[in-house]
Design an enzyme around this catalytic site. Sequence first.
Site, short mmCIF file in Angstrom:
data_model
loop_
_atom_site.label_atom_id
_atom_site.label_comp_id
_atom_site.label_asym_id
_atom_site.label_seq_id
_atom_site.Cartn_x
_atom_site.Cartn_y
_atom_site.Cartn_z
N GLY A 34 14.80 9.91 40.50
CA GLY A 34 13.61 9.06 40.54
C GLY A 34 12.35 9.87 40.73
CG ASN A 35 8.93 8.60 39.40
OD1 ASN A 35 8.21 7.81 39.97
ND2 ASN A 35 9.57 8.31 38.26
CG HIS A 36 7.01 11.37 45.04
ND1 HIS A 36 7.78 11.22 46.16
CD2 HIS A 36 7.08 12.69 44.71
CE1 HIS A 36 8.28 12.38 46.52
NE2 HIS A 36 7.87 13.31 45.66
CB SER A 37 5.81 5.85 40.55
OG SER A 37 5.13 4.66 40.29
#
Length: 426
Positions: free
Chosen positions: A214-217
């Site tokens: 995933g990512n930090h969004s």
Amino acid sequence: MAPILSGKRIMLGISGGIAAYKSVTLASRLTQANAMVDVIMTHSAAKFVAPVTFQAITQRSVATDTFEFWHDAGRLRIGHVALAHAADLFVIAPATAHTIARLALGLSDDLLSITALSYKGPMLLAPAMETNMWTHPATMRNVEILQDWGVDFVGPAEGRLASGEVGEGRVAEPEEIFEEACKVIGRGGPLDGLRVVITAGGTREPIDPVRFVGNHSTGKMGAALARAARDLGAETVLVHAPLAVHPPGGITLVPVHTAQQMHTAVMEELSKTDVLIGAAAVADYRPTDSSDYKLKKSPQQQVISLERTPDILHEVGSQREKSGPGPKLVIGFAAETNDLEANAVAKLKGKNLDLVVLNDVSAPDSGFAVDTNRVTLFERGGNREAWPLMSKDEVAQAIMQRVVVRLGRLDWKRSMGNSQDNLPTD
Ligand code: CTP
């Protein structure tokens, strides 16, 4: 913040149910959004919450009695009835079964019903009652009558009721009523009749049932854009991966998890979409094999093999090039840490976009998980504009204003609204 409410006149009717206490929060939210809130309470409502509470919060007088008068240029007028004529929105929260019935019958036997009957603008009701009262054919019929007249409803929700039982009839939460009020007031705005689809959040690509890439969004920017589009009257769809913020109310939510699911959802929307904004942080890669079982640890090093996901905006851009117009506007974001301008221009051209919003995600006050953004706009045709540091809400509102301009709707005349500017402000 909700600039759509700034300077607007809102009549807030409160009828007699325990849920009246929640309207204190609603009155406060509306007042903090710079709306002028005039409260009318029925006599039973005033038994649940004292009128002075609303008076203190709205800093305006609260009316409970039909025979209260108000001084205007040496004349005495029935103040709240006159104020209602100038209201941009009439909200009744909570709306009891009795109040709903009186509105449907056109009765005018107390100040709230007199005022409602003499009012012609948009009206929003938040019902609150016991489940059996709500589902009773009489109430259902009354709700239908009001809906046919164009009255909007928010809720009721399912949950714990005053009786202690659990069922349908619980008043919508103040935030939900607030969001719906923004939507109703925004109706007929410059994006009226247009469908705006926004992607938001960070996609999650499963490794196994409990882990993902995933990512930090957080989805803050996408949620702010959806709110701004809704407030300008657009029919708004938010295709969102998991969000760390509450999505706005009064819009269509399409929840997804992976890039592939987001791609499918956007493609399904595309033929009905006028404006597409890609604010999601879509994973470019996903694990080639996602395990159906939780992977167990072992002493060996693990390598996860990754494969490409579909590039949603790129595909939309090339479809537009090959097979016709598609959405009137396609807007992308470029979240970059280096070679900012070159990367933004490459995305504008490579994805065949109309506009790219560049943000430097390495800056502490811009990008993921903060409330502010410092963006530069790159438009097809070469125009570029660096905007100062703003809140994400302000950036979203400015982007949607650019959409209004690009679609030639700057001089749009609102078709709804009930304002008469000849009335005093207090
Ligand atoms: N985007 C998309 N589908 C993808 C990847 C990105 O629709 N698979 C969209 C994003 O929503 C954003 C724009 O394309 O509007 C740019 O996304 P970004 O992650 O900044 O760039 P990428 O195109 O993924 O390129 P790179 O990661 O190499 O910078």
